[in-house]
Design a protein around this motif. Structure first.
Motif, short mmCIF file in Angstrom:
data_model
loop_
_atom_site.label_atom_id
_atom_site.label_comp_id
_atom_site.label_asym_id
_atom_site.label_seq_id
_atom_site.Cartn_x
_atom_site.Cartn_y
_atom_site.Cartn_z
N ASP A 1 46.58 -17.98 44.50
CA ASP A 1 47.99 -17.60 44.35
C ASP A 1 48.58 -17.89 42.98
O ASP A 1 49.51 -17.23 42.54
N SER A 2 48.07 -18.95 42.34
CA SER A 2 48.66 -19.38 41.08
C SER A 2 48.28 -18.46 39.92
O SER A 2 48.80 -18.61 38.82
N LEU A 3 47.39 -17.51 40.17
CA LEU A 3 46.89 -16.66 39.08
C LEU A 3 47.45 -15.25 39.16
O LEU A 3 47.66 -14.72 40.25
N PRO A 4 47.68 -14.63 38.00
CA PRO A 4 48.18 -13.25 38.02
C PRO A 4 47.14 -12.31 38.64
O PRO A 4 45.93 -12.53 38.51
N ALA A 5 47.63 -11.24 39.27
CA ALA A 5 46.72 -10.29 39.96
C ALA A 5 45.72 -9.68 38.98
O ALA A 5 44.57 -9.40 39.35
N HIS A 6 46.14 -9.49 37.73
CA HIS A 6 45.22 -8.83 36.79
C HIS A 6 44.02 -9.72 36.46
O HIS A 6 42.93 -9.21 36.14
N ALA B 1 38.42 -18.21 29.69
CA ALA B 1 39.42 -17.28 29.13
C ALA B 1 40.85 -17.72 29.49
O ALA B 1 41.76 -17.63 28.66
N LEU B 2 41.01 -18.20 30.71
CA LEU B 2 42.34 -18.70 31.12
C LEU B 2 42.77 -19.87 30.24
O LEU B 2 43.92 -19.94 29.78
N LEU B 3 41.83 -20.79 30.02
CA LEU B 3 42.14 -21.96 29.19
C LEU B 3 42.47 -21.52 27.76
O LEU B 3 43.37 -22.07 27.12
N ALA B 4 41.75 -20.51 27.26
CA ALA B 4 42.02 -20.01 25.90
C ALA B 4 43.44 -19.46 25.81
O ALA B 4 44.16 -19.72 24.84
N LYS C 1 52.64 -16.22 33.40
CA LYS C 1 52.92 -14.78 33.28
C LYS C 1 53.06 -14.39 31.80
O LYS C 1 52.59 -13.33 31.38
N THR C 2 53.70 -15.26 31.03
CA THR C 2 53.93 -14.96 29.62
C THR C 2 52.66 -15.10 28.79
O THR C 2 52.34 -14.24 27.97
N MET C 3 51.93 -16.17 29.04
CA MET C 3 50.79 -16.48 28.16
C MET C 3 49.50 -15.78 28.59
O MET C 3 48.63 -15.53 27.77
N VAL C 4 49.39 -15.51 29.88
CA VAL C 4 48.16 -14.86 30.36
C VAL C 4 48.46 -13.40 30.68
O VAL C 4 48.25 -12.94 31.79
N GLU C 5 48.98 -12.69 29.70
CA GLU C 5 49.25 -11.26 29.98
C GLU C 5 47.93 -10.49 29.84
O GLU C 5 46.99 -10.98 29.22
N PRO C 6 47.83 -9.30 30.43
CA PRO C 6 46.53 -8.62 30.56
C PRO C 6 45.76 -8.47 29.25
O PRO C 6 44.55 -8.74 29.22
N ALA D 1 40.32 -12.65 25.51
CA ALA D 1 39.64 -13.94 25.66
C ALA D 1 38.42 -13.84 26.58
O ALA D 1 37.45 -14.58 26.42
N PHE D 2 38.48 -12.92 27.54
CA PHE D 2 37.44 -12.84 28.57
C PHE D 2 36.11 -12.32 28.00
O PHE D 2 35.04 -12.88 28.28
N ALA D 3 36.18 -11.28 27.17
CA ALA D 3 34.94 -10.66 26.65
C ALA D 3 34.09 -11.67 25.87
O ALA D 3 32.89 -11.83 26.17
N PRO D 4 34.66 -12.39 24.89
CA PRO D 4 33.81 -13.37 24.19
C PRO D 4 33.36 -14.53 25.09
O PRO D 4 32.29 -15.10 24.87
N ALA D 5 34.17 -14.85 26.10
CA ALA D 5 33.77 -15.93 27.02
C ALA D 5 32.53 -15.50 27.82
O ALA D 5 31.62 -16.30 28.05
N VAL D 6 32.50 -14.22 28.23
CA VAL D 6 31.32 -13.71 28.94
C VAL D 6 30.12 -13.73 28.00
O VAL D 6 29.02 -14.15 28.39
#
Lengths: 210, 306
Positions: B195-200, B240-243, B270-275, B281-286
């Motif tokens: 619940d604490s995470l955005p749907a995207h 990526a979330l931490l980044a 919502k502000t900092m983790v926008e899509p 951040a996700f692509a380099p983390a993968v």
């Protein structure tokens, strides 16, 4: 003070916490995964403000390897069961063993019979729980997170007991001339006593607990 | 059902290696045969006095799952009471079926969230929801099995990866006396559907699980047949979330609770983790996760169903 909420799954731990910290209750609250937390400060009769850090843990047995890590820094534990589910009371003994195995020796423990509003579904008698608590040297209270009865009392009571215990130890320690208390490995276990006139944001006068 | 979620469902149904659609077709009636065991009548017959061990195990499984029946799905206001009840019964049925298909895992909280997300993705089609969750658990069962070997391996990986990739976050964690266990259980055990995470974030993680190209050598070394779904990418999502949250975590490092409060601040997230930021951040983390094949092989093994 760091206090942990433990007990079987679905006994109402998260709602007790939300009732105490935000005066909220939800019949649709989600199951706790891992560990959640909240903080609240209360005032003592002698004008001190006690800041409580409360960890709310997942009740399912499989999570105990994760949640037991939180017992080590805790100075208090609310061991919650559901007065309408006997199994949750039967398991209290196992939870006490968990505390004995993983928590500090002098942790203050309170047995909490939650959902006292479900009078027509009660299967755990108050006297039985009282007797169990007495046998095990822990305190006892019945609460209802739904109608808010005794929730404030449960948390205030355990926090006050911890405060008194720590104050006594601190005085004994001073009297013994050491002037120092045993350091803890974990910052989360620091006892934080804030003067009444200060708000939470102000630098706290910190003491270490035993 | 949002169109983005519909396309995610199609991805999971069609992706080679996941082949949920094939599982549904190839196993006609399997789910249906397992689902009736959750009926109220069966529940009541097994009152705990039964000598049959398997019945007792099943009874306990059902009781555990039922405790989370009302504590899993988020219903919109437009959903009627009868529809809510039907969805929740489907969730219970799917989880009981999974507990029988994968008895070495049984039921562990977090699986309810994963099955709930899979069901919502497939518009509460029990068969598709069941086989999607089954496919996830084949590769991620180690997160939930007794001893949680996948979770332990994931925590160990994060403890090493964070100082390497995000040294400022690692410094803030050290200052606040925080370890990954304190915030990452909710992320990993729900596969980012918490619940604490955005749907995207959930959608991006589940898209990557179904579609990212995992190095075949790492899969082969781990003894995994096929390469999808890549449940281990949930670790990259955590990184990526931490980044994304890094600018807020440093100033919050005054104490443990202040630091952890960042992860419960809906507005801030919502502000900092926008899509776009999360995708960046996700692509380099993968890439980072897939780069160390020896570590990846260990993770795949630990994450796999026992």
């Amino acid at each position: 003070y760091t206090v942990v909420l433990i007990g079987d799954s679905a006994v109402g731990k998260s709602n007790l916490l939300s009732r105490f910290t935000r005066d909220e209750f939800s019949l649709e609250s989600k199951s706790t995964i891992g560990v959640e937390f909240a903080t609240r400060s209360i005032s003592t009769d002698d004008g001190k403000v006690l800041k409580a850090q409360i960890w709310d843990t997942a009740g399912q047995e499989r999570y105990r390897a994760i949640t037991s890590a939180y017992y080590r820094g805790a100075v208090g534990a609310l061991l919650v069961y559901d007065i309408s589910k006997y199994e949750t009371f039967s398991n209290v003994e196992r939870w006490l063993k968990e505390l004995r195995d993983h928590a500090e020796n002098h942790i203050e423990v309170m047995l909490v019979g939650n959902k006292s509003d479900l009078r027509h579904l009660r299967v755990v008698m108050t006297e039985d729980a009282e007797a169990f608590a007495q046998e095990n040297g822990i305190s006892f209270i019945e609460t209802s997170a739904l109608d808010a009865s005794n929730v404030e009392e449960a948390f205030s009571s355990i926090l006050t007991k911890i405060y008194e215990k720590v104050s006594r130890k601190s005085m004994n320690s001073d009297a013994a001339g050491s002037g120092k208390t045993k350091p803890m490995a974990n910052n989360a276990s620091k006892v934080i006593v804030v003067d009444n006139e200060n708000d939470d944001a102000a630098p706290a006068k910190k003491k270490k607990c035993c | 059902m949002l169109s983005a979620e519909r396309s995610l469902a199609e991805l999971w149904l069609a992706t080679d290696g996941v082949a949920v659609a094939n599982l549904v077709v190839k196993n006609p009636g399997v789910a249906a045969a397992l689902l009736p065991s959750t009926s109220k009548a069966r529940d009541e017959v097994n009152d705990g006095d039964d000598d049959d061990v398997s019945d007792e195990v099943l009874h306990k499984l059902i009781a555990k799952i039922r405790r989370d029946k009302h504590r899993t799905l988020s219903h919109g206001r437009e959903v009627s009471a009868s529809e809510r009840e039907a969805r929740e019964e489907t969730l219970v049925a799917v989880l009981v079926a999974l507990g029988q298909l994968l008895p070495q895992i049984g039921y562990c909280q977090g699986m309810n969230m994963v099955a709930g997300y899979a069901l919502a993705m497939h518009n509460f089609d029990a068969e598709r929801g069941l086989w999607t969750t089954w496919a996830v658990l084949r590769r991620g069962g180690g997160l939930y099995a007794p001893g949680m070997p996948g979770f332990d391996a994931g925590m160990a990986w994060l403890a090493t990866a964070i100082p390497t990739v995000l040294p400022a976050v690692a410094a803030a964690m050290a200052a606040a006396d925080v370890v990954p266990l304190m915030f990452a259980s909710a992320w990993l055990h729900t596969l980012m559907s918490h619940d604490s995470l955005p749907a995207h974030v959930t959608r991006a993680t589940w898209t990557a699980m179904a579609s990212a190209e995992l190095p075949p050598q790492a899969c082969a070394a781990a003894g995994a047949t096929g390469s999808r779904p890549h449940v281990v990418v949930v670790l990259a999502a955590a990184l990526a979330l931490l980044a994304c949250l890094e600018p807020a975590l440093g100033p919050a490092a005054v104490d443990t609770m202040a630091f952890l409060s960042v992860f419960r601040d809906d507005e801030l997230i919502k502000t900092m983790v926008e899509p776009a930021a999360f995708a960046r951040a996700f692509a380099p983390a993968v890439d980072f996760l897939f780069a160390d094949q020896a570590a990846l092989t260990q993770l795949i093994s630990a994450f796999a169903a026992p």
